[in-house]
Design a protein around this motif. Sequence first.
Motif, PDB file in Angstrom:
ATOM      1  N   ARG A   3       0.852  -1.183   0.000  1.00 29.29           N
ATOM      2  CA  ARG A   3       0.000   0.000   0.000  1.00 29.29           C
ATOM      3  C   ARG A   3       0.883   1.227   0.000  1.00 29.29           C
ATOM      4  O   ARG A   3       1.847   1.316   0.737  1.00 29.29           O
ATOM      5  N   ASN A   4       0.538   2.176  -0.817  1.00 27.51           N
ATOM      6  CA  ASN A   4       1.286   3.414  -0.893  1.00 27.51           C
ATOM      7  C   ASN A   4       0.314   4.569  -0.683  1.00 27.51           C
ATOM      8  O   ASN A   4      -0.242   5.101  -1.628  1.00 27.51           O
ATOM      9  N   ASN A   5       0.072   4.918   0.568  1.00 27.56           N
ATOM     10  CA  ASN A   5      -0.898   5.949   0.899  1.00 27.56           C
ATOM     11  C   ASN A   5      -0.246   7.284   1.220  1.00 27.56           C
ATOM     12  O   ASN A   5      -0.878   8.149   1.809  1.00 27.56           O
ATOM     13  N   ARG A   6       1.002   7.447   0.832  1.00 29.06           N
ATOM     14  CA  ARG A   6       1.652   8.705   1.161  1.00 29.06           C
ATOM     15  C   ARG A   6       1.121   9.810   0.272  1.00 29.06           C
ATOM     16  O   ARG A   6       0.755   9.597  -0.877  1.00 29.06           O
ATOM     17  N   LYS A  20     -12.574  14.434   1.961  1.00 35.40           N
ATOM     18  CA  LYS A  20     -13.033  13.148   2.489  1.00 35.40           C
ATOM     19  C   LYS A  20     -14.263  13.336   3.376  1.00 35.40           C
ATOM     20  O   LYS A  20     -15.248  12.612   3.261  1.00 35.40           O
ATOM     21  N   GLY A  49     -13.487   6.595  -0.507  1.00 26.48           N
ATOM     22  CA  GLY A  49     -12.257   6.683  -1.290  1.00 26.48           C
ATOM     23  C   GLY A  49     -12.525   6.741  -2.780  1.00 26.48           C
ATOM     24  O   GLY A  49     -11.898   7.513  -3.516  1.00 26.48           O
TER      25      GLY A  49
END
Length: 67
Positions: A3-6, A20, A49
């Motif tokens: 996961r790359n939520n940066r 959001k 999302g």
Amino acid sequence: MARNNRIVVPEAREALNQLKLEIANELGIPDYNNIDKGNLTSRENGYVGGYMVKKLVEDAQRQLTSK
């Protein structure tokens, strides 16, 4: 799966958080910031999302066509 939520642009963090909350509210999930997300279904969390991405893509398309 990795996961790359940066956030690539850290200055956008607050705007993304606000987006959001607005989308969650539109979807009928009030006080999204303060609820335990574990109590929501995967579908509910996914909608937030998914709609965020949809809105961001629409905004980017508008910007591209207005140039």
